[in-house]
Scaffold this active site. Sequence first.
Site, short mmCIF file in Angstrom:
data_model
loop_
_atom_site.label_atom_id
_atom_site.label_comp_id
_atom_site.label_asym_id
_atom_site.label_seq_id
_atom_site.Cartn_x
_atom_site.Cartn_y
_atom_site.Cartn_z
N GLU A 224 42.94 11.48 55.10
CA GLU A 224 42.09 10.47 54.46
C GLU A 224 42.44 9.06 54.89
O GLU A 224 41.56 8.22 55.09
CB GLU A 224 42.18 10.59 52.94
CG GLU A 224 41.11 9.81 52.18
CD GLU A 224 41.43 8.33 51.95
OE1 GLU A 224 40.52 7.60 51.54
OE2 GLU A 224 42.59 7.91 52.18
N GLU A 225 43.73 8.77 54.99
CA GLU A 225 44.15 7.38 55.22
C GLU A 225 43.69 6.84 56.59
O GLU A 225 43.75 5.65 56.83
CB GLU A 225 45.67 7.23 55.08
CG GLU A 225 46.17 7.36 53.63
CD GLU A 225 45.75 6.22 52.70
OE1 GLU A 225 45.07 5.28 53.17
OE2 GLU A 225 46.09 6.27 51.51
ZN LIG Z 1 43.44 7.05 48.74
#
Ligand SMILES: [Zn+2]
Length: 349
Positions: A224-225
């Site tokens: 996600e990052e």
């Molecule tokens: Zn997050």
Amino acid sequence: MTLPNIDSAYLTNFLVDLLNIPSPTGFTEDAIAFVEKELSDFPQLKLNRTRKGALVAVWEGQKSDSPRALTAHVDTLGAMVKEIKSSGRLSITRIGGLLLPAVETEGCWVHTSKGEKIRGSLLVNKASGHVHGVKAMETKRDEDGMEIRLDAKVSSVDDVKDLGIQVGDFISFDPRVELTNGFIRSRFLDDKACVAVIVAAIKYLADSGKQPTQTTYFHISNYEEVGHGASAGIPAEVTELIAVDMAAVGAGQTSDEFHATICVKDSGGPYHHGLSNKLRELADTHEIPYKVDIYPYYGSDGEAFWRAGGDVAVALIGPGVDASHNYERTHTEALEATTNWILAYLLSD
Ligand SMILES: [Zn+2]
């Protein structure tokens, strides 16, 4: 409908253990395995790994005509070895939006490709006050101005290589977890707090003998990052996706550490109005303390799935986290509110 009881000690204990497992994006195997082991205690769930390394648990619902999904990410900010310097120090490249001043002087591990861990810390290049005077304050806290000092007798490139360290090795920073008066202060509450909330919601629902209304996929994301975590791993039959991720607390924000928040717009634009309204109604019905907010510098895995072509309604909820991507803090009240919200959603028509 009454919601199952919440045992926040279970949630907090799981969260602290997860926070203490290093998992910068790209190096998430241990954290995913830890969540997988916990979820394997629930015979209601069928567990799967995606090829990309995410974990997907599916719980068959009373109905499956409109399957749902929730996602939270186990990957965190971190760094990689960019260069081994002739001094034996390491320069780094950041993973995700790591704020370097926030990890100045923090302890870290360099994870070699052979599985060894070497201890060190991140310092500004001109660190000594007695050597550099005021320049120690003025040096810019960026990739050029900072370096890793290894806790090993090294003073050359070869010394460092002899430890097994190479360019591209992952670096994880200590989370420094502390619990005080219901506050949880730690790095990487984004988004381990929400992984813990999802796992806790599953446990409380299972313990109460209930079952989700609709077949539900729990997607534990691992990229996600860097923007593409949930772009894969959400089955095409899913009609609604709730991204569970931290709420941004700070000046100009409605969010705080004692509420859950529904984000209706962030850098990627508005979320799905109908699904957001459904969640607001559920929170009102169950008297869940929540805020509505807009995040100015933020993207979520819900949007990652949208951008990948996912044809679903997407909403974003999560606990308020102060000083995100910095030395973060939240409170158990926000975690409990988010957990109750998820339980209300899982049991909703
Ligand atoms: Zn997050």
